[in-house]
Design an enzyme around this catalytic site. Structure first.
Site, mmCIF file in Angstrom:
data_model
loop_
_atom_site.group_PDB
_atom_site.id
_atom_site.type_symbol
_atom_site.label_atom_id
_atom_site.label_comp_id
_atom_site.label_asym_id
_atom_site.label_seq_id
_atom_site.Cartn_x
_atom_site.Cartn_y
_atom_site.Cartn_z
ATOM 1 N N GLY A 1 0.828 -1.199 0.000
ATOM 2 C CA GLY A 1 0.000 0.000 0.000
ATOM 3 C C GLY A 1 0.859 1.244 0.000
ATOM 4 O O GLY A 1 1.947 1.263 -0.585
ATOM 5 N N GLU A 2 0.366 2.299 0.627
ATOM 6 C CA GLU A 2 1.073 3.587 0.739
ATOM 7 C C GLU A 2 1.204 4.322 -0.580
ATOM 8 O O GLU A 2 1.744 5.419 -0.638
ATOM 9 C CB GLU A 2 2.486 3.410 1.334
#
Length: 337
Positions: free
Chosen positions: A309-310
């Site tokens: 993610g991120e």
């Protein structure tokens, strides 16, 4: 919201320009498709990428109390502090590839210092409610999260940004994303649920059981906004709102992995034209993402078994986006031979 369709008459001219480059027809493969898409988004034969930004929205999930994640909810707060300090993977990759990073707290259960040029607060509430017992958000809270995403996108647009990627942080948000995937694709929930942050087989079975109960509880809901409010996350809603606003602004949208694509499913259900502005940066290793991409009829640029993610997939794929535009603008044509 009005998202203008791309002009089909321009497509012929762009394809002719690509085909006339000093190469065999189609020899640059996916880069040619990518160049065409970006040129159509910008409605020009000579597209330009300016001041690229990666927006990371963070929020906690009340459902984490049901044990659906291998990590405790407090990790969300710790990771946002890590983003602010510059120590996360997304900080490293954005710095490497020339993207400005902006982190936004829309619902983290914790307090942070004042806003900076790289961190802003639109905190709507300190995490969603536990959707196992009540809807995650009220209609007003969900609308506020959507608006937070739109506001942030407009903010970076005023910095002369025309390409924006979206990331997220929130322990428990793969559960929310799986539920949204289930509702917006009609796929069986078992095909949508994965191990998230690293659950073992027993943990995965427990997660699926919890999510099945949640899905049944809200099966009567029909509108995208109601479904998002009941089973979404503040950060997911913000990403969905940001994507819709970016499309309305005519910006190139970089789509990350499983959770960001779940947000896109919501945005696409509200405003289907958003899809034409989206570049799908990678195929997540999280179960279900491949199916999402197939149902959307899109091909990711990378498949590196990422599941962080991120927005990390966006930052890693961005050099390919740059290469496609540079090819279209700077590569010589057959006229020089």
């Amino acid at each position: 919201m009005t998202i203008l369709p791309t002009e089909s008459t321009l497509e012929t001219a762009i394809r002719r320009r690509i085909d006339n480059k000093t190469k065999p027809l189609g020899a640059l493969g996916r880069l040619e498709e990518l160049a065409l898409q970006i040129a159509l988004i910008q409605q020009t034969e000579t597209p330009v990428l300016t001041n690229p930004h990666l927006l990371v929205f963070a929020g906690d999930h009340g459902l984490a109390a049901e044990g659906v994640s291998a990590y405790p909810a407090e990790i969300t707060y710790g990771m946002v502090k890590n983003f602010i300090a510059g120590g996360a993977a997304i900080n490293v990759f954005c710095k490497q590839n020339g993207l400005s990073l902006l982190v936004c707290d829309v619902g983290v259960n914790g307090l942070f210092a004042e806003n900076t040029t790289e961190f802003v607060k639109f905190k709507i509430r300190p995490g969603t409610r536990n959707m196992r017992h009540e809807p995650a958000m009220t209609a007003d809270e969900c609308a506020a999260a959507l608006d937070a995403g739109k506001t942030l996108v407009n903010g970076v647009r005023y910095r002369d940004c025309n390409v924006v990627g979206f990331g997220e942080m929130g322990i428990g948000n793969t559960s929310s994303a799986a539920l949204l995937m289930h509702r917006f694709t009609n796929l069986p929930l078992a095909q949508c649920v994965g191990k998230g942050t690293g659950l073992d087989d027993a943990g995965l079975a427990h997660k699926l059981a919890v999510l099945e109960a949640v899905a049944a509880q809200y099966s009567h809901l029909n509108t995208p906004e109601d479904i998002l409010a009941a089973m979404g996350g503040l950060e997911i809603a913000a990403v969905a709102g940001g994507m819709m606003q970016a499309a309305e602004n005519g910006m190139v949208i970089l789509v990350d992995g499983f959770i960001a694509t779940a947000a896109l499913l919501v945005a696409n259900a509200i405003e289907p034209a958003v899809l034409q502005n989206c570049i799908f940066c990678h195929q997540s290793d999280e179960a279900g993402h491949k199916l999402m991409l197939e149902l959307l009829g899109v091909k990711p640029l990378l498949d590196m078994q990422l599941r962080l993610g991120e927005g990390t997939g966006c930052a890693l794929a961005y050099p390919l986006v740059q290469a496609a535009v540079n090819m279209l603008n700077d590569m010589a044509t057959m006229d020089v031979l």
